[in-house]
Design a protein around this motif. Structure first.
Motif, PDB file in Angstrom:
ATOM      1  N   THR A 143       0.772  -1.531   0.263  1.00  0.00           N
ATOM      2  CA  THR A 143       0.175  -0.094   0.163  1.00  0.00           C
ATOM      3  C   THR A 143       0.889   1.262  -0.225  1.00  0.00           C
ATOM      4  O   THR A 143       0.551   2.058  -0.504  1.00  0.00           O
ATOM      5  N   ALA A 144       1.636   1.332   0.669  1.00  0.00           N
ATOM      6  CA  ALA A 144       2.970   2.952   0.810  1.00  0.00           C
ATOM      7  C   ALA A 144       3.397   2.436  -0.813  1.00  0.00           C
ATOM      8  O   ALA A 144       3.517   4.353  -0.778  1.00  0.00           O
ATOM      9  N   LEU A 145       3.630   1.914  -1.277  1.00  0.00           N
ATOM     10  CA  LEU A 145       4.585   1.740  -2.786  1.00  0.00           C
ATOM     11  C   LEU A 145       3.903   2.257  -3.395  1.00  0.00           C
ATOM     12  O   LEU A 145       3.950   2.803  -3.769  1.00  0.00           O
ATOM     13  N   ASN A 146       1.920   2.306  -3.385  1.00  0.00           N
ATOM     14  CA  ASN A 146       1.579   2.011  -4.723  1.00  0.00           C
ATOM     15  C   ASN A 146       1.699   3.569  -4.467  1.00  0.00           C
ATOM     16  O   ASN A 146       1.317   4.135  -4.823  1.00  0.00           O
ATOM     17  N   GLU A 147       1.649   4.067  -2.777  1.00  0.00           N
ATOM     18  CA  GLU A 147       0.933   5.584  -3.042  1.00  0.00           C
ATOM     19  C   GLU A 147       2.460   6.392  -3.084  1.00  0.00           C
ATOM     20  O   GLU A 147       2.416   7.190  -3.395  1.00  0.00           O
ATOM     21  N   ARG A 148       3.502   5.893  -2.907  1.00  0.00           N
ATOM     22  CA  ARG A 148       4.638   6.100  -3.086  1.00  0.00           C
ATOM     23  C   ARG A 148       4.878   6.755  -4.655  1.00  0.00           C
ATOM     24  O   ARG A 148       4.920   7.965  -5.264  1.00  0.00           O
ATOM     25  N   THR A 149       4.203   5.622  -5.320  1.00  0.00           N
ATOM     26  CA  THR A 149       4.387   5.439  -6.647  1.00  0.00           C
ATOM     27  C   THR A 149       3.445   6.336  -7.637  1.00  0.00           C
ATOM     28  O   THR A 149       3.610   6.687  -8.325  1.00  0.00           O
ATOM     29  N   ALA A 150       2.513   6.953  -6.845  1.00  0.00           N
ATOM     30  CA  ALA A 150       1.267   7.552  -7.670  1.00  0.00           C
ATOM     31  C   ALA A 150       1.673   9.142  -7.387  1.00  0.00           C
ATOM     32  O   ALA A 150       1.663   9.493  -8.145  1.00  0.00           O
ATOM     33  N   ASP A 151       2.035   8.968  -6.304  1.00  0.00           N
ATOM     34  CA  ASP A 151       3.039  10.917  -5.975  1.00  0.00           C
ATOM     35  C   ASP A 151       4.187  10.894  -6.780  1.00  0.00           C
ATOM     36  O   ASP A 151       3.885  11.582  -7.469  1.00  0.00           O
ATOM     37  N   LEU A 152       4.705   9.770  -6.947  1.00  0.00           N
ATOM     38  CA  LEU A 152       6.238  10.614  -8.241  1.00  0.00           C
ATOM     39  C   LEU A 152       5.522  10.634 -10.044  1.00  0.00           C
ATOM     40  O   LEU A 152       5.731  11.252 -10.307  1.00  0.00           O
ATOM     41  N   GLN A 153       4.369   9.959  -9.997  1.00  0.00           N
ATOM     42  CA  GLN A 153       3.641  10.083 -11.362  1.00  0.00           C
ATOM     43  C   GLN A 153       3.038  11.453 -11.372  1.00  0.00           C
ATOM     44  O   GLN A 153       2.637  12.032 -12.018  1.00  0.00           O
ATOM     45  N   ARG A 154       2.538  11.819 -10.460  1.00  0.00           N
ATOM     46  CA  ARG A 154       1.786  12.690 -10.117  1.00  0.00           C
ATOM     47  C   ARG A 154       3.047  14.483  -9.837  1.00  0.00           C
ATOM     48  O   ARG A 154       2.374  15.162 -11.106  1.00  0.00           O
ATOM     49  N   LEU A 155       4.655  14.093  -9.645  1.00  0.00           N
ATOM     50  CA  LEU A 155       4.674  15.558  -9.949  1.00  0.00           C
ATOM     51  C   LEU A 155       5.794  14.801 -11.185  1.00  0.00           C
ATOM     52  O   LEU A 155       6.044  15.861 -11.210  1.00  0.00           O
ATOM     53  N   GLN A 156       5.449  13.675 -11.527  1.00  0.00           N
ATOM     54  CA  GLN A 156       6.465  14.070 -12.435  1.00  0.00           C
ATOM     55  C   GLN A 156       5.372  14.619 -13.813  1.00  0.00           C
ATOM     56  O   GLN A 156       5.731  15.288 -14.729  1.00  0.00           O
ATOM     57  N   ALA A 157       4.442  14.586 -13.810  1.00  0.00           N
ATOM     58  CA  ALA A 157       3.146  14.747 -14.590  1.00  0.00           C
ATOM     59  C   ALA A 157       3.009  16.587 -14.328  1.00  0.00           C
ATOM     60  O   ALA A 157       3.324  16.842 -15.350  1.00  0.00           O
ATOM     61  N   GLU A 158       2.890  16.538 -13.157  1.00  0.00           N
ATOM     62  CA  GLU A 158       3.281  18.624 -12.691  1.00  0.00           C
ATOM     63  C   GLU A 158       4.571  19.174 -13.922  1.00  0.00           C
ATOM     64  O   GLU A 158       5.029  19.848 -14.042  1.00  0.00           O
ATOM     65  N   TYR A 159       5.876  18.523 -13.116  1.00  0.00           N
ATOM     66  CA  TYR A 159       6.803  19.455 -13.649  1.00  0.00           C
ATOM     67  C   TYR A 159       6.805  18.961 -15.016  1.00  0.00           C
ATOM     68  O   TYR A 159       7.293  20.193 -15.687  1.00  0.00           O
ATOM     69  N   GLN A 160       6.708  18.404 -15.667  1.00  0.00           N
ATOM     70  CA  GLN A 160       5.846  18.158 -17.860  1.00  0.00           C
ATOM     71  C   GLN A 160       4.861  19.178 -18.041  1.00  0.00           C
ATOM     72  O   GLN A 160       6.024  20.039 -19.024  1.00  0.00           O
TER      73      GLN A 160
END
Length: 225
Positions: free
Chosen positions: A54-71
């Motif tokens: 669960t923690a891994l999925n949450e961190r992965t979602a956070d990283l994907q959101r940050l990557q989209a915001e950066y793009q």
């Protein structure tokens, strides 16, 4: 030496005060407690594994959101950079338009000679590399989005509002209009009917046939035998 008595097996030690029959239930209870302890330990490991997933999925979602915001941020910065560059170039070239008008008038009057001609041609080459384009020609249809009408008249030989004279050429950079072309326009005569080329040719042919028939009648027709 003491000889071992055959036929007798050694028995496990039994606590004092306990009969041999008491040892068997105790051993059975110990054997049953071991699997129960393993199951409890496995359940704990499974729960920890679920928490980690669960923690891994949450961190992965956070990283994907940050990557989209950066793009999105990079695209926005690039778009703003291009827009700022276009505005700066447009402002610079707008200040040079009066000079280009003087160069055009000098060319029309045959005064663009010598060193002045070389400087003017160099200037035109530089502004062309910067993306400045001149537009506006006599005979083209009037477009209020790119033309500015300074003079108005009527003409019998036009079928729509037409630019009949270019008073000042227009300039653009890409799709951005720096200055509209200032023109003199002519409209069809009020009440005049627009005749299409095909219809005009047919009317001319009919008129020619009518003239031939009239000439034949005036000459009296063919001689009678």
């Amino acid at each position: 030496m003491t000889e071992e008595t055959p036929g007798f097996d050694e028995k496990p030690d039994v606590p004092s005060g306990a009969t041999p029959d008491d040892a068997e239930p105790q051993a059975a209870s110990e054997e049953g407690a071991a699997p129960a302890g393993d199951a409890s330990e496995n359940a704990g490991l499974v729960a920890q594994l679920d928490q980690v997933r669960t923690a891994l999925n949450e961190r992965t979602a956070d990283l994907q959101r940050l990557q989209a915001e950066y793009q999105n941020y990079r695209r926005r910065v690039e778009r703003d950079r291009v827009a700022v560059k276009e505005v700066a170039v447009a402002n610079l070239l707008s200040e040079l338009l009066p000079v280009l008008d003087d160069v055009g008038r000098a060319r029309e009057h045959g005064e663009l000679v010598g060193g002045f001609k070389s400087v003017a041609e160099s200037l035109e080459t530089v502004i062309a590399k910067m993306g400045l384009q001149q537009f506006g020609k006599e005979g083209e249809s009037f477009d209020p989005t790119i033309h500015e009408a300074l003079m108005h008249s009527y003409a019998p030989d036009v079928t729509e509002t037409t630019c009949v004279a270019i008073l000042q050429p227009g300039y653009r950079i890409g799709e951005r209009t720096i200055r509209p072309a200032r023109v003199a326009v002519a409209e069809p005569q009020p009440g005049a009917q627009t005749v299409k080329p095909a219809e005009a040719g047919a009317e001319g042919q009919d008129a020619s046939d009518a003239e031939d028939n009239a000439g034949t009648k005036e000459s009296g027709g063919p001689d009678e035998g």
